[in-house]
Write an enzyme that holds these catalytic residues in place. Structure first.
Site, PDB file in Angstrom:
ATOM      1  N   GLU A  37       0.825  -1.212   0.000  1.00  0.00           N
ATOM      2  CA  GLU A  37       0.000   0.000   0.000  1.00  0.00           C
ATOM      3  C   GLU A  37       0.861   1.265   0.000  1.00  0.00           C
ATOM      4  OE1 GLU A  37      -3.036   0.255  -0.625  1.00  0.00           O
ATOM      5  OE2 GLU A  37      -3.652  -1.840  -0.421  1.00  0.00           O
ATOM      6  N   TYR A 120      -6.424   5.892   5.083  1.00  0.00           N
ATOM      7  CA  TYR A 120      -6.612   4.883   4.030  1.00  0.00           C
ATOM      8  C   TYR A 120      -5.782   3.632   4.311  1.00  0.00           C
ATOM      9  CZ  TYR A 120      -5.671   2.314  -0.183  1.00  0.00           C
ATOM     10  OH  TYR A 120      -5.493   1.294  -1.072  1.00  0.00           O
ATOM     11  N   ASP A 138      -9.450   5.437  -1.045  1.00  0.00           N
ATOM     12  CA  ASP A 138      -8.447   6.175  -1.809  1.00  0.00           C
ATOM     13  C   ASP A 138      -9.118   6.833  -3.013  1.00  0.00           C
ATOM     14  OD1 ASP A 138      -8.999   4.024  -3.457  1.00  0.00           O
ATOM     15  OD2 ASP A 138      -6.903   3.437  -3.747  1.00  0.00           O
TER      16      ASP A 138
END
Length: 344
Positions: A37, A120, A138
């Site tokens: 991520e 997020y 996102d």
């Protein structure tokens, strides 16, 4: 937001049949999900694949990441940009080792307390790794929900993101939280694209997408206006002596803080001025071999660079002089500078 309750039933079977085969989907280990991520922020999936595999081969555990030398870490990150991400990864890894005994924290608040982990990323880890009903919103997910709900509110504010996250978290399916998070991400990345979405391939294009029903999907989401980049002229030096190139470290603050760089100055120097500058540094220049020009765009700044490649007879002590092998294997140079070493 009433359409959101029907999303899991529509998206989960679609995701099971259409999910891309990505290396970070091979398991749900928090270290792996977290790393992917962070790497995927501002970076294309295809660019991340190789970096992700090389990074884990070199630093397979949080303990390895916490103990790594910074230059080694930044070399692994070289070319991905936004180097503060790599430094925050290591800061967080050290915090996990010191405060959590090396085990990734499960609680959302503890995740948010780690350096570099925002709402997020914390939501992605909590849902994918720990099956918690916490949305990860996102840009892709913002676009999907904006269209599903036909919401013309500009999506640039944190309040909109939090509103969407709150509404989504209510409909998360027990036991399939991770799959639901990834299905939303996947839809936004592969089908519900910016500009012209692929509605014919979308599992929500029937009664579930209000924008499609109203034929306004191409106008959503409403994006905030972008600020123009500031433009800076710079002169870059490739000083070459005995098969080595001069490099130095940037200051501890600001753009590309603390990273290795080619010597450079603001403004555009003439050839005579560049030779005089090389002399002032003590490099004893002979003559420039070539003048190269390149532009490199950062998020808020655009560098327009003129680069002089200059043969020298003395390795000025104010620089570190690196061989080609060292530049390949030891020193991490940002792309803005490395591109001058790959041109003939």
């Amino acid at each position: 937001m009433q359409n959101l309750a029907a999303l899991p039933a529509a998206l989960l079977p679609w995701y099971a049949a259409n999910a891309r085969n990505l290396p970070w989907r091979a398991d749900t280990q928090p270290y792996h999900i977290w790393l992917s991520e962070i790497m995927l922020q501002q970076t294309r999936v295809e660019a991340v694949r190789g970096y992700y595999m090389r990074f884990l081969a070199a630093l397979p555990t949080i303990a390895h990441l916490a103990a790594a030398e910074e230059d080694f870490l930044l070399k692994l990150w070289e070319g991905l940009g936004y180097y503060s991400r790599a430094r925050n990864l290591q800061r967080a890894a050290r915090q996990i080792m010191e405060l959590h005994g090396g085990a990734f924290p499960r609680e959302y608040a503890a995740l948010r307390a780690l350096p570099g982990i925002g709402e997020y990323t914390a939501g992605a880890i909590a849902s994918i790794c720990f099956e918690q009903p916490i949305a990860a919103v996102d840009g892709n997910v913002l676009r999907v929900i904006s269209r599903v709900t036909a919401d013309d509110t500009p999506i640039g504010s944190i309040s909109v993101k939090r509103q969407y996250a709150k509404a989504l978290s209510v409909v998360y399916p027990a036991g399939q939280c991770g799959a639901f998070t990834q299905s939303l991400m996947e839809l936004g990345a592969t089908v519900c694209l910016p500009g012209t979405p692929h509605c014919a391939a979308c599992p929500l294009a029937g009664a579930l997408c209000a924008a499609h029903a109203q034929h306004i999907e191409g106008t959503l989401p409403i994006m905030p206006p972008k600020r123009p980049r500031a433009i800076e002229q710079r002169t870059v030096f490739v000083l070459v002596c005995e098969g080595c190139v001069a490099i130095c470290k940037r200051g501890p603050k600001g753009l590309l803080a603390g990273l290795w760089q080619l010597p450079n100055l603001p403004g555009e120097l003439t050839e005579a001025q560049a030779l005089a500058q090389a002399s002032q540094w003590g490099a004893r220049p002979i003559a420039p071999d070539m003048l190269l020009r390149c532009t490199h765009k950062f998020t808020h700044i655009e560098w327009r660079m003129a680069c002089y490649r200059i043969r020298c007879t003395h390795k000025a002590p104010c620089f570190t002089w690196a061989s080609e092998a060292q530049l390949r294997g030891e020193y991490a140079l940002p792309t803005a500078f490395r591109l001058f070493l790959t041109q003939d």
